[in-house]
Design a protein around this motif. Structure first.
Motif, PDB file in Angstrom:
ATOM      1  N   THR A 112      14.314 -13.794  35.121  1.00 12.92           N
ATOM      2  CA  THR A 112      14.299 -12.544  34.370  1.00 12.92           C
ATOM      3  C   THR A 112      14.656 -11.398  35.307  1.00 12.92           C
ATOM      4  OG1 THR A 112      12.527 -13.395  32.945  1.00 12.92           O
ATOM      5  CG2 THR A 112      12.909 -11.023  32.927  1.00 12.92           C
ATOM      6  N   LYS A 113      15.755 -10.724  34.995  1.00  8.60           N
ATOM      7  CA  LYS A 113      16.230  -9.673  35.874  1.00  8.60           C
ATOM      8  C   LYS A 113      15.343  -8.434  35.812  1.00  8.60           C
ATOM      9  CE  LYS A 113      21.219 -10.596  36.058  1.00  8.60           C
ATOM     10  NZ  LYS A 113      22.554 -10.036  35.753  1.00  8.60           N
ATOM     11  N   ARG A 114      15.315  -7.731  36.912  1.00 12.24           N
ATOM     12  CA  ARG A 114      14.684  -6.418  36.970  1.00 12.24           C
ATOM     13  C   ARG A 114      15.444  -5.611  38.016  1.00 12.24           C
ATOM     14  NH1 ARG A 114       8.602  -6.527  36.959  1.00 12.24           N
ATOM     15  NH2 ARG A 114       8.788  -5.605  34.878  1.00 12.24           N
ATOM     16  N   TYR A 115      15.504  -4.310  37.823  1.00 13.62           N
ATOM     17  CA  TYR A 115      16.216  -3.443  38.749  1.00 13.62           C
ATOM     18  C   TYR A 115      15.260  -2.417  39.354  1.00 13.62           C
ATOM     19  CZ  TYR A 115      20.430  -5.242  36.476  1.00 13.62           C
ATOM     20  OH  TYR A 115      21.418  -6.063  35.989  1.00 13.62           O
ATOM     21  N   LEU A 116      15.516  -2.109  40.606  1.00 20.07           N
ATOM     22  CA  LEU A 116      14.884  -0.960  41.253  1.00 20.07           C
ATOM     23  C   LEU A 116      15.970   0.079  41.440  1.00 20.07           C
ATOM     24  CD1 LEU A 116      12.628   0.565  42.813  1.00 20.07           C
ATOM     25  CD2 LEU A 116      13.376  -0.678  44.864  1.00 20.07           C
ATOM     26  N   VAL A 117      15.806   1.223  40.796  1.00 14.61           N
ATOM     27  CA  VAL A 117      16.785   2.310  40.870  1.00 14.61           C
ATOM     28  C   VAL A 117      16.151   3.476  41.610  1.00 14.61           C
ATOM     29  CG1 VAL A 117      18.249   3.885  39.552  1.00 14.61           C
ATOM     30  CG2 VAL A 117      17.804   1.569  38.683  1.00 14.61           C
ATOM     31  N   LEU A 118      16.793   3.917  42.686  1.00 15.33           N
ATOM     32  CA  LEU A 118      16.281   5.002  43.512  1.00 15.33           C
ATOM     33  C   LEU A 118      17.035   6.299  43.255  1.00 15.33           C
ATOM     34  CD1 LEU A 118      15.867   3.065  46.879  1.00 15.33           C
ATOM     35  CD2 LEU A 118      14.102   3.574  45.179  1.00 15.33           C
ATOM     36  N   GLU A 119      16.382   7.406  43.557  1.00 16.11           N
ATOM     37  CA  GLU A 119      16.933   8.723  43.242  1.00 16.11           C
ATOM     38  C   GLU A 119      18.244   9.023  43.957  1.00 16.11           C
ATOM     39  OE1 GLU A 119      14.976  12.245  44.997  1.00 16.11           O
ATOM     40  OE2 GLU A 119      13.482  10.848  45.772  1.00 16.11           O
ATOM     41  N   ASP A 120      18.536   8.345  45.067  1.00 11.72           N
ATOM     42  CA  ASP A 120      19.797   8.586  45.774  1.00 11.72           C
ATOM     43  C   ASP A 120      20.945   7.782  45.180  1.00 11.72           C
ATOM     44  OD1 ASP A 120      19.115   6.033  46.595  1.00 11.72           O
ATOM     45  OD2 ASP A 120      19.800   6.346  48.668  1.00 11.72           O
ATOM     46  N   GLY A 121      20.671   7.038  44.092  1.00  5.90           N
ATOM     47  CA  GLY A 121      21.699   6.241  43.447  1.00  5.90           C
ATOM     48  C   GLY A 121      21.719   4.787  43.870  1.00  5.90           C
ATOM     49  N   SER A 122      20.893   4.400  44.820  1.00  4.95           N
ATOM     50  CA  SER A 122      20.835   3.006  45.257  1.00  4.95           C
ATOM     51  C   SER A 122      20.225   2.143  44.150  1.00  4.95           C
ATOM     52  CB  SER A 122      19.994   2.874  46.531  1.00  4.95           C
ATOM     53  OG  SER A 122      20.557   3.618  47.588  1.00  4.95           O
ATOM     54  N   ILE A 123      20.804   0.955  43.966  1.00  2.00           N
ATOM     55  CA  ILE A 123      20.345   0.036  42.924  1.00  2.00           C
ATOM     56  C   ILE A 123      20.140  -1.345  43.544  1.00  2.00           C
ATOM     57  CG2 ILE A 123      20.876  -1.041  40.711  1.00  2.00           C
ATOM     58  CD1 ILE A 123      22.759   1.366  40.197  1.00  2.00           C
ATOM     59  N   PHE A 124      18.975  -1.904  43.305  1.00  2.00           N
ATOM     60  CA  PHE A 124      18.661  -3.246  43.789  1.00  2.00           C
ATOM     61  C   PHE A 124      18.337  -4.128  42.588  1.00  2.00           C
ATOM     62  CE2 PHE A 124      17.854  -0.411  47.288  1.00  2.00           C
ATOM     63  CZ  PHE A 124      18.230  -1.117  48.420  1.00  2.00           C
ATOM     64  N   GLU A 125      19.065  -5.240  42.479  1.00  2.00           N
ATOM     65  CA  GLU A 125      18.830  -6.193  41.400  1.00  2.00           C
ATOM     66  C   GLU A 125      18.019  -7.363  41.935  1.00  2.00           C
ATOM     67  OE1 GLU A 125      21.313  -9.483  38.803  1.00  2.00           O
ATOM     68  OE2 GLU A 125      22.299  -7.554  39.222  1.00  2.00           O
ATOM     69  N   GLY A 126      16.978  -7.730  41.213  1.00  2.00           N
ATOM     70  CA  GLY A 126      16.145  -8.835  41.637  1.00  2.00           C
ATOM     71  C   GLY A 126      15.510  -9.537  40.459  1.00  2.00           C
ATOM     72  N   ARG A 127      14.476 -10.290  40.744  1.00  2.00           N
ATOM     73  CA  ARG A 127      13.779 -11.055  39.705  1.00  2.00           C
ATOM     74  C   ARG A 127      12.400 -10.455  39.457  1.00  2.00           C
ATOM     75  NH1 ARG A 127      11.065 -16.331  39.472  1.00  2.00           N
ATOM     76  NH2 ARG A 127      11.366 -16.618  41.728  1.00  2.00           N
ATOM     77  N   ALA A 128      12.070 -10.332  38.188  1.00  2.00           N
ATOM     78  CA  ALA A 128      10.808  -9.693  37.807  1.00  2.00           C
ATOM     79  C   ALA A 128       9.627 -10.634  38.012  1.00  2.00           C
ATOM     80  CB  ALA A 128      10.866  -9.248  36.354  1.00  2.00           C
ATOM     81  N   PHE A 129       8.488 -10.037  38.380  1.00  2.00           N
ATOM     82  CA  PHE A 129       7.197 -10.715  38.308  1.00  2.00           C
ATOM     83  C   PHE A 129       6.162  -9.675  37.958  1.00  2.00           C
ATOM     84  CE2 PHE A 129       7.329  -9.325  42.719  1.00  2.00           C
ATOM     85  CZ  PHE A 129       6.023  -8.981  43.027  1.00  2.00           C
ATOM     86  N   GLY A 130       4.951 -10.104  37.712  1.00  4.70           N
ATOM     87  CA  GLY A 130       3.933  -9.151  37.298  1.00  4.70           C
ATOM     88  C   GLY A 130       4.150  -8.702  35.865  1.00  4.70           C
ATOM     89  N   ALA A 131       3.780  -7.467  35.569  1.00  4.28           N
ATOM     90  CA  ALA A 131       3.900  -6.934  34.216  1.00  4.28           C
ATOM     91  C   ALA A 131       5.363  -6.806  33.802  1.00  4.28           C
ATOM     92  CB  ALA A 131       3.210  -5.570  34.127  1.00  4.28           C
ATOM     93  N   GLU A 132       5.617  -6.922  32.502  1.00  2.00           N
ATOM     94  CA  GLU A 132       6.974  -6.798  31.993  1.00  2.00           C
ATOM     95  C   GLU A 132       7.414  -5.343  31.834  1.00  2.00           C
ATOM     96  OE1 GLU A 132       7.294  -8.968  28.383  1.00  2.00           O
ATOM     97  OE2 GLU A 132       6.983 -10.930  29.336  1.00  2.00           O
ATOM     98  N   SER A 133       6.470  -4.414  31.862  1.00  2.00           N
ATOM     99  CA  SER A 133       6.768  -3.009  31.612  1.00  2.00           C
ATOM    100  C   SER A 133       7.488  -2.359  32.782  1.00  2.00           C
ATOM    101  CB  SER A 133       5.468  -2.246  31.335  1.00  2.00           C
ATOM    102  OG  SER A 133       4.571  -2.409  32.421  1.00  2.00           O
ATOM    103  N   ALA A 134       8.066  -1.182  32.522  1.00  4.14           N
ATOM    104  CA  ALA A 134       8.736  -0.384  33.553  1.00  4.14           C
ATOM    105  C   ALA A 134       7.724   0.529  34.236  1.00  4.14           C
ATOM    106  CB  ALA A 134       9.859   0.435  32.938  1.00  4.14           C
ATOM    107  N   SER A 135       8.115   1.079  35.385  1.00  2.00           N
ATOM    108  CA  SER A 135       7.234   1.988  36.118  1.00  2.00           C
ATOM    109  C   SER A 135       8.056   2.895  37.027  1.00  2.00           C
ATOM    110  CB  SER A 135       6.223   1.197  36.947  1.00  2.00           C
ATOM    111  OG  SER A 135       5.343   2.065  37.630  1.00  2.00           O
ATOM    112  N   VAL A 136       7.616   4.143  37.143  1.00  3.82           N
ATOM    113  CA  VAL A 136       8.260   5.115  38.025  1.00  3.82           C
ATOM    114  C   VAL A 136       7.261   5.530  39.096  1.00  3.82           C
ATOM    115  CG1 VAL A 136       9.484   7.326  38.159  1.00  3.82           C
ATOM    116  CG2 VAL A 136       9.630   5.949  36.085  1.00  3.82           C
ATOM    117  N   GLY A 137       7.723   5.715  40.332  1.00  4.88           N
ATOM    118  CA  GLY A 137       6.835   6.132  41.405  1.00  4.88           C
ATOM    119  C   GLY A 137       7.622   6.493  42.650  1.00  4.88           C
TER     120      GLY A 137
END
Length: 369
Positions: free
Chosen positions: A2-27
């Motif tokens: 199951t894909k998940r992305y980490l998107v950073l404010e500088d435009g960097s994008i990291f694609e990986g595999r999800a674990f833990g909760a299915e919901s999104a989160s900002v921090g």
């Protein structure tokens, strides 16, 4: 997968595999350098609002146990790892790290290049980021705009501080702990010394604290910008000279503000173990556990009556202070460890000695040590 992305404010994008909760989160994405201690790191209230990137590549290998929590609930907003161990092997393990994050509703991402991400955060400093929902088809431009427009919260301490006072009884010195986001390790150390501890909410008044007849007051660690903790500086000002004070982490920063010094956000947070710190009074060097993204500015100490007692050997930032007027001292690092080396646990003995000497003299107007 199951894909998940980490998107950073500088435009960097990291694609990986999800674990833990299915919901999104900002921090706020920060990196933690500990090779072990992931359970303590994710349960440290000082991490409230953060997406924590673990630099050690294999995380979760010894699972989750009942003893290593630093708070009852997890405070972080997300976890980033290179490789998650889904079937831990350790006699103390009660569940897997992934199962814990699912239970607590916290998203995680694995199978990304955490070395590249850590270098990015090291060079640019902490960045706002979003972990997308598991399996979500994302509009990169929309997510990036959301992240860039996200305002970091300023009420972190109120989220993690206790809502009601509670005791941790003992037969020794009465210590009132102001809870800005206290780690359980601090309470354990005080209990080892048989202190009679009362933990109070962050917004408890000085009058209410003194009405508990403390022998000393401990200002706890906690998350975020010390300037955002409403009322804390005024309360500490009222307590100065009344009883001996020991500050840890955020408590160190708040104490400095109360004495007239200034604080600032660091480019690179100190999160992890084995940070070398020199005690300028004894010339002793300790390896310490740390978790902070703000620091006391040394050039703001002139005229405050504060003396620098500890310096970080990696970047020379202020790691400890003592008052020349009052019985009060503070450290930026965590003398209780949890996780990390226990070199600095003697500071709790120093606090007890200070309370004992103060009771003997019947006043609080002397140097700390």
């Amino acid at each position: 997968m199951t894909k998940r992305y980490l998107v950073l404010e500088d435009g960097s994008i990291f694609e990986g595999r999800a674990f833990g909760a299915e919901s999104a989160s900002v921090g706020e994405a920060v990196f933690a350098t500990g090779m072990t201690g992931y359970q303590e790191t994710i349960s440290n209230p000082s991490g409230c609002g953060q997406i924590v990137v673990m630099t050690y590549p294999l995380i979760g290998n010894y699972g989750i146990n009942r003893d290593d929590y630093e708070s009852i609930d997890l405070a972080i907003n997300g976890l980033v790892v290179r490789e998650l161990t889904e079937e831990p092997s350790n006699f103390r393990s009660g569940m897997s790290l992934g199962d814990l994050l699912t239970l607590k509703g916290i998203p995680g991402i694995q199978e990304i290049d955490t070395r590249k991400l850590t270098r990015l955060l090291r060079d640019k400093g902490a960045l706002k980021g979003k972990l997308t929902a598991a399996g979500e088809d994302i509009d990169i431009d929309a997510v990036l705009a959301e992240v860039q427009g996200y305002e970091l919260p300023t009420d972190l301490v109120s989220k993690v501080s206790t809502k009601r006072p509670y005791p941790s009884p003992g037969l020794g010195k009465r210590v009132v702990v102001i809870d800005y986001g206290i780690k359980h390790g601090i309470l354990r150390e005080l209990n080892k010394k048989d202190c009679d501890v009362i933990v109070v909410p962050h917004d408890t008044s000085a009058k209410e604290i003194l009405a508990l007849f403390p022998d000393g007051i401990l200002l706890s660690n906690g998350p975020g910008n010390p300037e955002d903790v409403e009322g804390a500086v005024d309360t500490i000002k009222e307590l100065l000279g009344k009883k001996p004070i020991f500050g840890i982490g955020l408590g160190h920063q708040l104490f400095a503000l109360a004495c007239g010094a200034k604080t600032a956000k660091m480019k690179n947070s100190h999160i992890g173990g084995n940070y070398p710190v020199k005690d300028l009074i004894t010339n002793r060097t300790d390896l310490t556990s740390q978790s902070h993204g703000y620091e006391v500015l040394e050039d703001s100490l002139a005229g405050t009556g504060l003396e620098v007692t500890h310096k970080a050997l990696n970047d020379n930032c202020v790691e400890g202070l003592r008052s020349e007027k009052y019985e009060a001292f503070t450290v930026q690092f965590h003398p209780e460890a949890s996780p990390g080396p226990q070199d600095a646990s003697y500071l709790f003995d120093r606090f007890i000695q200070l309370m004992t000497a103060s009771n003997r003299k019947g006043n609080s107007n002397a140097k700390t040590y």
